[in-house]
Design a protein around this motif. Structure first.
Motif, mmCIF file in Angstrom:
data_model
loop_
_atom_site.group_PDB
_atom_site.id
_atom_site.type_symbol
_atom_site.label_atom_id
_atom_site.label_comp_id
_atom_site.label_asym_id
_atom_site.label_seq_id
_atom_site.Cartn_x
_atom_site.Cartn_y
_atom_site.Cartn_z
ATOM 1 N N ASP A 195 -2.218 9.353 -0.796
ATOM 2 C CA ASP A 195 -1.301 9.832 -1.930
ATOM 3 C C ASP A 195 -1.095 8.902 -2.914
ATOM 4 O O ASP A 195 -1.354 9.188 -4.168
ATOM 5 C CB ASP A 195 0.048 10.185 -1.338
ATOM 6 N N SER A 196 -1.012 7.599 -2.571
ATOM 7 C CA SER A 196 -0.909 6.591 -3.634
ATOM 8 C C SER A 196 -2.026 5.683 -4.025
ATOM 9 O O SER A 196 -2.442 5.696 -5.215
ATOM 10 C CB SER A 196 0.238 5.658 -2.970
ATOM 11 N N THR A 233 -3.414 -0.712 -13.380
ATOM 12 C CA THR A 233 -3.850 -1.247 -11.948
ATOM 13 C C THR A 233 -2.676 -2.226 -11.426
ATOM 14 O O THR A 233 -2.558 -2.248 -10.404
ATOM 15 C CB THR A 233 -5.082 -2.031 -12.531
ATOM 16 N N GLN A 234 -2.035 -3.143 -12.400
ATOM 17 C CA GLN A 234 -1.100 -3.970 -11.905
ATOM 18 C C GLN A 234 -0.111 -3.090 -11.311
ATOM 19 O O GLN A 234 0.664 -3.613 -10.163
ATOM 20 C CB GLN A 234 -0.425 -4.735 -12.963
ATOM 21 N N LYS A 235 0.371 -2.036 -11.897
ATOM 22 C CA LYS A 235 1.664 -1.476 -11.370
ATOM 23 C C LYS A 235 1.388 -0.792 -9.915
ATOM 24 O O LYS A 235 1.975 -0.666 -9.013
ATOM 25 C CB LYS A 235 1.899 -0.197 -12.301
ATOM 26 N N ASP A 238 1.127 -3.392 -7.422
ATOM 27 C CA ASP A 238 2.792 -3.778 -6.981
ATOM 28 C C ASP A 238 3.334 -2.569 -6.044
ATOM 29 O O ASP A 238 3.958 -2.838 -5.188
ATOM 30 C CB ASP A 238 3.699 -3.704 -8.355
ATOM 31 N N GLU A 239 2.940 -1.205 -6.261
ATOM 32 C CA GLU A 239 3.435 -0.185 -5.341
ATOM 33 C C GLU A 239 2.630 -0.467 -3.990
ATOM 34 O O GLU A 239 3.375 -0.327 -3.015
ATOM 35 C CB GLU A 239 3.009 1.048 -6.031
ATOM 36 N N ARG A 241 1.763 -3.302 -2.657
ATOM 37 C CA ARG A 241 2.339 -4.532 -1.921
ATOM 38 C C ARG A 241 3.810 -3.933 -1.274
ATOM 39 O O ARG A 241 4.150 -4.271 -0.149
ATOM 40 C CB ARG A 241 2.588 -5.581 -2.858
ATOM 41 N N ALA A 242 4.623 -3.148 -2.171
ATOM 42 C CA ALA A 242 5.838 -2.750 -1.660
ATOM 43 C C ALA A 242 5.811 -1.986 -0.525
ATOM 44 O O ALA A 242 6.611 -2.072 0.391
ATOM 45 C CB ALA A 242 6.478 -2.001 -3.089
ATOM 46 N N ALA A 243 4.574 -1.030 -0.598
ATOM 47 C CA ALA A 243 4.375 0.009 0.496
ATOM 48 C C ALA A 243 4.116 -0.853 1.672
ATOM 49 O O ALA A 243 4.531 -0.625 3.070
ATOM 50 C CB ALA A 243 3.351 1.017 0.322
ATOM 51 N N VAL A 244 3.026 -1.922 1.528
ATOM 52 C CA VAL A 244 2.876 -2.776 2.810
ATOM 53 C C VAL A 244 3.916 -3.177 3.324
ATOM 54 O O VAL A 244 4.389 -3.450 4.591
ATOM 55 C CB VAL A 244 1.817 -3.526 2.437
#
Length: 392
Positions: A195-196, A233-235, A238-239, A241-244
């Motif tokens: 999804d992401s 791409t940067q956003k 970040d998403e 990394r936050a999910a991990v």
């Protein structure tokens, strides 16, 4: 000779002795006396070998008491021989309460019929009878206790087997639950990635295709699309990394070194069929990457040596965390040895610990297993910060 054969032997010996007593008593073997003796012996034999129902044995025993009284009056002989026959069956054939009742009746018969005899004869009749009753009574008591103990042992053994089976079932259930939980978690992570990350990558591919088409015709527009794509791409990064970080528990990050050792031990137990137990103190601190790597390799080498050289059936891995140090003790119950020539594995252990500034020692003796002790100082983990947020 088992108890049953011994009782039968004593019975027949007593019967013979009873007949001898009648002969020495001067009694004639007339038809009446012979009939009484035959009835007494037949009744006794029937109770011993033919009667199976408990009530029939009781009736037969009461009949024998009556016959003993009659025979003592008419035939005479040695009184104690009659009483011994009664005492044997009373304590062998009947339950505790009934046996005790019959024992009292036997002693009363002995007391009653001994009144007309001399003191020595009284002592002989009563003494021998009481001794026989006591011997058989306590023999029966001991047998009952043995039966109770055996019954208790059998029930405990059955309970132990049930507990083992329940434990195996519980382990299988726990393993199944663990596998199902792992599958669910993998499925959830798969959906999250689809999804992401999948959506983000698809968008990037589309925008890169657009840039490729217009870069020569409209460079300014392509540059703007490139800037937007970089921000997107940067956003997305970040998403991800936050999910991990959300997926990965904080405890796993802090105790990743211990968890990797635990996983190593779990896999080793399944393959080598050796009981390996990991224990550590309640208070723990996180290992840095070097410490985790060194301890992992040392535990791996120790388990391999315990199985291959020590032929151990159990290994204990104990991690004791203090405020400033970690003491790791590895011990097996293998065959040990008198002396050790350090091979590549042992030298590698020592060198790796020394590189971290730690302490390493081992000891062994024939049939006393092998023990390794390692002491490492507490070192803070290095934290790596990403500078991606400050780009462009």
């Amino acid at each position: 000779m088992d108890n049953k054969k011994l009782f039968v032997f004593i019975k027949y010996f007593t019967l013979v002795f009873m007949i001898v007593g009648i002969i020495f008593g001067g009694k004639e073997f007339n038809a009446q006396n012979i009939t009484l003796m035959l009835i007494l012996i037949i009744n006794h034999q029937l109770r011993t070998f033919s009667l199976n129902k408990y009530i029939h044995k009781i009736i037969s025993f009461i009949l024998e008491i009556v016959l003993v009284v009659i025979c003592n009056f008419w035939i005479s002989g040695y009184l104690f021989t009659y009483l011994i026959l009664l005492a044997i069956d009373a304590n062998v054939m009947f339950k505790k309460f009934l046996a005790s009742t019959f024992n009292v009746v036997i002693i009363l018969i002995g007391v009653y019929f001994s009144f007309n005899y001399s003191l020595n004869y009284k002592i002989m009749n009563l003494g021998v009878s009481i001794i026989i009753i006591a011997v058989f009574y306590f023999n029966k008591y001991e047998n009952e206790k043995k039966i109770e103990a055996q019954d208790l042992y059998d029930r405990l053994r059955i309970s132990e087997e049930k507990l083992k089976k329940a434990n195996r079932d519980l382990e299988m259930y726990a393993s199944s639950v663990e596998e199902l939980t792992l599958l669910r978690e993998r499925n959830r992570i798969s959906r999250e990635i689809h999804d992401s990350v999948g959506h983000s990558l698809s968008t990037m591919v589309i925008q890169l295709g657009a840039i490729e088409k217009i870069i020569r015709k409209a460079p300014e527009k392509a540059e703007l699309l490139t800037k937007n794509l970089r921000k997107f791409t940067q956003k997305s990064l970040d998403e991800v990394r936050a999910a991990v970080r959300a997926i990965k528990p904080k405890e796993f990050e802090e105790y990743e070194g211990i968890l990797s050792i635990e996983e190593l031990i779990s896999n080793f137990k399944k393959m080598a069929n050796i009981d390996v137990r990991l224990a550590f103190t309640k208070e723990k601190w996180s290992l840095n990457s070097d410490q985790s790597f060194v301890l992992y390799r040392i535990v791996q080498e120790f388990l391999s040596n315990s199985a291959r050289h020590g032929r151990a059936s159990r290994v204990d891995v104990i991690m004791a965390f203090s405020e400033k140090n970690l003491l790791v003790t590895l011990k097996d119950n293998g065959q040990g040895c008198q002396s050790i020539i350090e091979g590549v594995g042992m030298k590698s252990m020592r060198e790796r610990v020394k590189e971290l500034g730690g302490y390493f020692e081992y000891k062994t003796a024939p049939y006393e297993g092998f023990t390794v002790k390692i002491e490492l100082a507490k070192r803070e983990k290095l934290k790596v910060y990403s500078g991606g947020e400050n780009n462009g």
